[in-house]
Design a protein around this motif. Structure first.
Motif, PDB file in Angstrom:
ATOM      1  N   CYS A 334       0.810  -1.219   0.000  1.00 55.50           N
ATOM      2  CA  CYS A 334       0.000   0.000   0.000  1.00 55.50           C
ATOM      3  C   CYS A 334       0.842   1.267   0.000  1.00 55.50           C
ATOM      4  O   CYS A 334       0.329   2.365   0.269  1.00 55.50           O
ATOM      5  N   ARG A 335       2.125   1.153  -0.314  1.00 58.11           N
ATOM      6  CA  ARG A 335       3.018   2.305  -0.194  1.00 58.11           C
ATOM      7  C   ARG A 335       2.626   3.453  -1.105  1.00 58.11           C
ATOM      8  O   ARG A 335       2.826   4.622  -0.760  1.00 58.11           O
ATOM      9  N   ALA A 336       2.045   3.135  -2.247  1.00 57.88           N
ATOM     10  CA  ALA A 336       1.670   4.197  -3.183  1.00 57.88           C
ATOM     11  C   ALA A 336       0.472   5.011  -2.708  1.00 57.88           C
ATOM     12  O   ALA A 336       0.178   6.069  -3.268  1.00 57.88           O
ATOM     13  N   LEU A 337      -0.201   4.557  -1.660  1.00 58.42           N
ATOM     14  CA  LEU A 337      -1.377   5.270  -1.163  1.00 58.42           C
ATOM     15  C   LEU A 337      -1.011   6.442  -0.264  1.00 58.42           C
ATOM     16  O   LEU A 337      -1.884   7.244   0.096  1.00 58.42           O
ATOM     17  N   GLY A 338       0.253   6.520   0.148  1.00 55.19           N
ATOM     18  CA  GLY A 338       0.673   7.626   0.999  1.00 55.19           C
ATOM     19  C   GLY A 338       0.134   7.553   2.414  1.00 55.19           C
ATOM     20  O   GLY A 338      -0.087   8.597   3.051  1.00 55.19           O
ATOM     21  N   PRO A 343      -0.311   1.372   7.167  1.00 55.10           N
ATOM     22  CA  PRO A 343      -1.626   1.619   6.574  1.00 55.10           C
ATOM     23  C   PRO A 343      -2.752   0.861   7.277  1.00 55.10           C
ATOM     24  O   PRO A 343      -3.904   1.305   7.234  1.00 55.10           O
ATOM     25  N   ALA A 344      -2.435  -0.243   7.945  1.00 53.48           N
ATOM     26  CA  ALA A 344      -3.487  -0.979   8.651  1.00 53.48           C
ATOM     27  C   ALA A 344      -4.159  -0.093   9.694  1.00 53.48           C
ATOM     28  O   ALA A 344      -5.376  -0.195   9.922  1.00 53.48           O
ATOM     29  N   ALA A 345      -3.386   0.766  10.346  1.00 51.16           N
ATOM     30  CA  ALA A 345      -3.946   1.658  11.362  1.00 51.16           C
ATOM     31  C   ALA A 345      -4.930   2.637  10.731  1.00 51.16           C
ATOM     32  O   ALA A 345      -5.975   2.960  11.316  1.00 51.16           O
ATOM     33  N   VAL A 346      -4.624   3.098   9.523  1.00 54.80           N
ATOM     34  CA  VAL A 346      -5.517   4.027   8.822  1.00 54.80           C
ATOM     35  C   VAL A 346      -6.793   3.316   8.394  1.00 54.80           C
ATOM     36  O   VAL A 346      -7.910   3.831   8.563  1.00 54.80           O
ATOM     37  N   PHE A 347      -6.643   2.123   7.840  1.00 54.98           N
ATOM     38  CA  PHE A 347      -7.829   1.367   7.418  1.00 54.98           C
ATOM     39  C   PHE A 347      -8.730   1.048   8.605  1.00 54.98           C
ATOM     40  O   PHE A 347      -9.956   1.051   8.477  1.00 54.98           O
ATOM     41  N   LEU A 348      -8.129   0.782   9.758  1.00 59.30           N
ATOM     42  CA  LEU A 348      -8.927   0.491  10.947  1.00 59.30           C
ATOM     43  C   LEU A 348      -9.651   1.736  11.444  1.00 59.30           C
ATOM     44  O   LEU A 348     -10.863   1.714  11.699  1.00 59.30           O
ATOM     45  N   THR A 363      11.499  -6.725   8.373  1.00 62.57           N
ATOM     46  CA  THR A 363      12.039  -6.005   7.217  1.00 62.57           C
ATOM     47  C   THR A 363      11.206  -6.280   5.964  1.00 62.57           C
ATOM     48  O   THR A 363      10.918  -7.436   5.640  1.00 62.57           O
ATOM     49  N   GLY A 364      10.823  -5.220   5.268  1.00 57.48           N
ATOM     50  CA  GLY A 364       9.990  -5.358   4.078  1.00 57.48           C
ATOM     51  C   GLY A 364       8.516  -5.224   4.353  1.00 57.48           C
ATOM     52  O   GLY A 364       7.706  -5.243   3.421  1.00 57.48           O
ATOM     53  N   GLY A 365       8.148  -5.061   5.632  1.00 56.15           N
ATOM     54  CA  GLY A 365       6.730  -4.981   5.967  1.00 56.15           C
ATOM     55  C   GLY A 365       6.157  -3.582   6.019  1.00 56.15           C
ATOM     56  O   GLY A 365       4.930  -3.413   5.973  1.00 56.15           O
ATOM     57  N   ALA A 366       6.996  -2.569   6.106  1.00 52.43           N
ATOM     58  CA  ALA A 366       6.503  -1.191   6.169  1.00 52.43           C
ATOM     59  C   ALA A 366       5.673  -0.866   4.934  1.00 52.43           C
ATOM     60  O   ALA A 366       6.044  -1.200   3.806  1.00 52.43           O
ATOM     61  N   GLY A 367       4.538  -0.208   5.157  1.00 52.75           N
ATOM     62  CA  GLY A 367       3.676   0.171   4.045  1.00 52.75           C
ATOM     63  C   GLY A 367       2.822  -0.953   3.504  1.00 52.75           C
ATOM     64  O   GLY A 367       2.131  -0.767   2.507  1.00 52.75           O
ATOM     65  N   HIS A 368       2.853  -2.112   4.156  1.00 51.71           N
ATOM     66  CA  HIS A 368       2.089  -3.277   3.708  1.00 51.71           C
ATOM     67  C   HIS A 368       1.026  -3.657   4.740  1.00 51.71           C
ATOM     68  O   HIS A 368       1.119  -3.303   5.923  1.00 51.71           O
ATOM     69  N   VAL A 369       0.044  -4.419   4.294  1.00 51.57           N
ATOM     70  CA  VAL A 369      -0.929  -5.054   5.184  1.00 51.57           C
ATOM     71  C   VAL A 369      -1.128  -6.491   4.715  1.00 51.57           C
ATOM     72  O   VAL A 369      -0.884  -6.824   3.551  1.00 51.57           O
ATOM     73  N   ARG A 370      -1.563  -7.326   5.640  1.00 54.00           N
ATOM     74  CA  ARG A 370      -1.951  -8.699   5.289  1.00 54.00           C
ATOM     75  C   ARG A 370      -3.453  -8.825   5.462  1.00 54.00           C
ATOM     76  O   ARG A 370      -3.987  -8.485   6.519  1.00 54.00           O
ATOM     77  N   LEU A 371      -4.109  -9.319   4.432  1.00 56.96           N
ATOM     78  CA  LEU A 371      -5.562  -9.458   4.424  1.00 56.96           C
ATOM     79  C   LEU A 371      -5.916 -10.934   4.304  1.00 56.96           C
ATOM     80  O   LEU A 371      -5.377 -11.647   3.459  1.00 56.96           O
TER      81      LEU A 371
END
Length: 392
Positions: A334-338, A343-348, A363-371
């Motif tokens: 979700c990094r392109a969403l700014g 981003p999980a905190a924003v979606f919540l 490492t590599g998890g920043a800007g990502h979410v797992r659904l």
């Protein structure tokens, strides 16, 4: 033996069996962690009824009062039959197995057999968060060998991690996730053989979490670690837990390669007291009689992968999603969403949909979410709608 990875589903899609109102009657972690206005698509619980053979096995046990301590090798025998049919692997030797409470506690016990306090354990982030938590709790130190940009094992990075891990002569282990959580990557036979060769060269012992193996998608080709040339000194943890939604019925199996039998023999006897006897009965029934239900589930998950791809393309084109070949987890970039690193905190907060925070995966998890896509198409669609609303 002929490999029969999937059969034509003869049962209804279990992902379409339960309404949201019915699911909200559940009292497990997925449905009680957040307020009732939050749609939970995070933790690894599936929105399905149990397979009938599992229900029958548990019901019979309760009717008999058969709720004592686990005994025997029926679970291991059932897993060996499943592995032979599903993966054409006849190498699961029942005499080289041990019952353990669950996969992660089994991982801890296996790592205790091959490492000591302070020794390094290599992991491949972004990876299942308990890998970090359990390793730290048992006084081992994490050594990272991150996945490549393509979400696959980076052998050059892994070799460097091995080299650093054994520097000074200590013992080292590699805790491998296969199939990989959260990406859903199924490691190829060539990749696994390369890992085995590196582990041999550097004297690193490989312990493998294979809990998601039954959830390999139609067309995918799961390769058991202990079937890989060079992996004979490996230790694997397997379970029916994820494939049949049995997390609350604790049981798993540790499986040793022929060169690791002596290690497994040192497992303390009291470890076998931890699994649930009813859990063992449920897992055994799932493996022996629940494959029709599993195949219907896998077909439904494949439909949901396609649905999620289409929904994201239409409503959230900035989200990058590469459908995996296993698990019921979607790793979303979700990094392109700014929305920052979490981003999980924003979606919540803004969308009232709960997803797993990518930061927890290392490492590599920043800007990502797992659904978690193991739900109905209607709930999955509503989840994406809420994510979209969070951006307005």
């Amino acid at each position: 033996m002929t490999r029969i990875p999937h059969e034509t589903p003869g049962e209804a899609n279990p992902l379409q069996a339960l309404t949201l109102d019915r699911l909200r009657c559940r009292t497990s972690m997925k449905w009680r962690t957040y307020p009732a206005d939050v749609l939970p698509l995070w933790v690894a619980e599936m929105d399905v009824p149990l397979a009938e053979p599992v229900v029958a096995a548990v019901t019979q046990a309760l009717a008999l009062g058969d709720t004592g301590y686990p005994a025997g090798t029926a679970y291991a025998e059932a897993l060996a039959l499943f592995a032979a049919k599903r993966w054409a692997w006849d190498g699961l030797a029942v005499e080289r197995t041990a019952i353990v409470p669950d996969v992660m506690l089994g991982v801890v016990e296996m790592l205790k057999l091959v490492t000591g306090p302070g020794d390094p354990v290599v992991v491949n982030p972004p990876v299942y968060p308990p890998f970090f938590q359990f390793v730290a709790h048992m006084d081992r130190r994490i050594a990272e060998a991150p996945l490549g940009a393509d979400g696959r094992l980076d052998l050059a990075v892994l070799e460097d991690a091995y080299r650093r891990a054994v520097f000074g002569g200590g013992r080292a282990a590699h805790l491998l996730c296969s199939p990989h959580n959260p990406t859903g990557t199924v490691h190829t036979a060539r990749e696994l053989a390369a890992v085995a060769a590196l582990a041999r060269r550097y004297g690193v012992r490989v312990v493998v979490d294979e809990i998601h193996a039954p959830l390999t998608a139609p067309g995918g080709d799961f390769v058991p670690w202990l079937a890989v040339p060079g992996a004979e000194n490996g230790l694997s943890l397997m379970s029916a837990s994820k494939g049949w939604n049995l997390a609350g019925l604790k049981a798993a199996l540790a499986v040793a390669g022929p060169e690791a039998a002596a290690d497994l023999a040192l497992l303390p006897e009291e470890v076998s007291h931890g699994p649930s006897h009813v859990g063992v009965l449920a897992h055994t029934a799932a493996l022996l009689e629940g494959t029709g239900w599993l195949d219907a589930l896998l077909a439904g998950l494949d439909d949901n992968r396609r649905l999620l791809t289409a929904l994201l393309a239409e409503h959230l084109p900035g989200v990058r999603y590469r459908p995996g070949d296993a698990t019921y987890l979607a790793w979303l970039d979700c990094r392109a969403l700014g929305l920052g690193d979490d981003p999980a905190a924003v979606f919540l907060e803004r969308g009232r949909v709960a997803l797993s925070c990518g930061l927890d995966f290392g490492t590599g998890g920043a800007g990502h979410v797992r659904l978690n896509i193991a739900t109905s198409p209607e709930i999955l669609t509503e989840g994406v709608r809420r994510m979209t609303a969070a951006l307005r």
